[in-house]
Design a protein around this motif. Structure first.
Motif, short mmCIF file in Angstrom:
data_model
loop_
_atom_site.label_atom_id
_atom_site.label_comp_id
_atom_site.label_asym_id
_atom_site.label_seq_id
_atom_site.Cartn_x
_atom_site.Cartn_y
_atom_site.Cartn_z
N PRO A 209 36.74 36.38 42.35
CA PRO A 209 35.79 35.73 41.43
C PRO A 209 35.72 34.22 41.63
N ALA A 210 36.86 33.61 41.96
CA ALA A 210 36.86 32.15 42.14
C ALA A 210 36.02 31.75 43.35
N SER B 34 32.28 31.94 42.90
CA SER B 34 31.68 31.06 41.90
C SER B 34 30.85 29.93 42.52
N HIS C 27 26.59 25.99 42.50
CA HIS C 27 27.36 26.88 41.64
C HIS C 27 26.55 28.15 41.39
N GLN D 109 26.02 29.69 38.72
CA GLN D 109 25.16 29.59 37.53
C GLN D 109 23.80 28.97 37.88
N SER E 167 40.74 27.60 45.95
CA SER E 167 40.39 28.30 44.71
C SER E 167 41.55 28.18 43.73
#
Length: 426
Positions: A317-318, A321, A342, A344, A401
């Motif tokens: 997951p890191a 990201s 990122h 997001q 990470s």
């Protein structure tokens, strides 16, 4: 109705409840005392896994009832001390099942003088409330066009189940491996650590390279080195190839220089080269912590392509990201580093947009020589879980990470430290 005769394989995974129905954990094994005189082994208790993943010992006399799907105790108070195997004890599923034995039963002449494997143990409660091993299920050889037949025989009819014979090398691990299917590598590693050394090595040898690599990465450094030392040199090199380069570098850094170089020489050059580059850095620097294989894209990559890349289930997951954008080549050390995006931000953009148009160029990259303390402050300052490592010529070398940082910040024995439960016990 409570059972007084059960098979241990059917106990595995059953819920363990207290007298008021409160959940305590699940059964993972049965502890028995195997004797050398063929007398029925006494069952000492159960290995129960708590919700915290810690495994504890519950004495067999604490059991009130064994019913379909659940085992009930006569008390809700149990010792939370981590289970440790005592001399003379054996684990039914981890050590006895899959053992090679001989059956001497006049009713089964086809099995006379033939090696068969134990598939299960039947345990039975006596009038004194003790539990004894009374029956053994064994798997015969496959006949042409038929599945291998399972026979259930009396314990006294089986030879080869003394502590000495069970401890000999070459024991099968089929049932253990089946139990590991679907488990996270970290959980398999923890279970591996709790096995006797002989069984631990047998399981490691039986696992395929990719699975073993994932599991080894979750072991403490000294146990990684020990396990690797029990493998054939060629196999050890194959496992290192399958490991993440930063984890492989950490492991090789624990070995004598000559031994590490011998293993590197046996690895595929494409796999060993990034590991060699990582070994040039201090293990407690950004260069030593980083992985050389983050998600690296060119500025002409679309947002849709970038999102497809971060969906890779092999990414942590890191690492998923953030993506890093560079001029070609995209293999580390890359062309000129341009910036990062990122996940997001990717989720907010139209799929056809290019990542080159949404770069974050304000985030300062890490330098490879930056010490661990400074890397930690960097993550805390910018609220990140992943960060780029760039050299003086602005080439992307890799990414650090947060999970790699935590591995180096936590005490070396963090996996062994007892958790404190809500009632204040340990």
């Amino acid at each position: 109705m409570a059972a007084t005769r059960v098979y241990v394989a059917r106990l595995a995974g059953l819920a363990v409840l207290g007298p008021d129905g409160e959940s305590i954990g699940r059964i993972r094994d049965v502890v028995v005392a195997v004797r050398s005189d063929r007398q029925q082994p006494r069952v000492h208790g159960l290995v129960v896994e708590l919700p915290t993943r810690r495994r504890i010992f519950v004495p067999i006399l604490r059991i009130t009832a064994i019913e379909p799907g659940v085992v009930t105790l006569n008390t809700g108070t149990v010792s939370l001390r981590r289970f440790t195997q005592r001399p003379g004890e054996m684990l039914a599923l981890a050590q006895i099942v899959d053992s090679v034995v001989r059956v001497e039963d006049p009713d089964l002449p086809d099995l006379a003088g033939v090696d068969v494997h134990v598939t299960d143990l039947g345990i039975e409660q006596t009038r004194s409330r003790d539990w004894l091993v009374s029956r053994v299920a064994v798997r015969g050889h496959r006949r042409l066009g038929r599945r291998r037949t399972v026979h259930v025989v009396d314990w006294t009819r089986v030879s080869g189940l003394t502590p000495y014979e069970i401890g000999r090398p070459g024991q099968d691990v089929t049932q253990l491996l089946e139990g590991f299917e679907g488990m996270r590598a970290a959980d398999v590693a923890q279970q591996l650590r709790e096995l006797p050394e002989k069984r631990r090595i047998e399981v490691a040898v039986a696992l395929d390279d990719e699975r073993l690599a994932d599991v080894v990465q979750e072991l403490p450094d000294d146990e990684q080195v020990e396990l690797l030392g029990h493998l054939e040199v060629r196999r050890a090199a194959d496992v290192l190839e399958a490991m993440d380069p930063d984890d492989a570098a950490d492991l090789l850094g624990e070995l004598p220089e000559g031994e590490a170089e011998s293993l590197l020489a046996l690895m595929d050059p494409q796999e060993s080269e990034p590991v060699r580059r990582l070994l040039e850095h201090s293990p407690y620097s950004a260069g030593g912590l980083m992985t050389p294989k983050p998600v690296i894209l060119t500025p002409s990559t679309t947002v849709a392509e970038a999102l497809a890349r971060v969906r890779n289930p092999d990414l942590t997951p890191a690492l998923a990201s953030m993506v890093f954008v560079v001029r070609p080549p995209t293999a580390t050390p890359t062309g000129r580093y341009l910036g990062s995006v990122h996940i997001q931000q990717l989720l907010r953009e139209p799929p056809a947009h290019l990542v080159g148009g949404i770069l974050d160029t304000d985030l300062s990259p890490l330098r490879p020589e930056l010490p661990l303390a400074a890397v930690t402050r960097y993550f805390a300052t910018y609220n990140l879980v992943c960060g780029p490592v760039v050299d003086e010529e602005n080439h992307l070398l890799g990414a650090v990470s947060v999970d790699d940082v935590l591995d180096h910040l936590l005490p070396e024995d963090w996996r062994d430290q007892e958790e404190t439960d809500e009632r204040g016990g340990a």
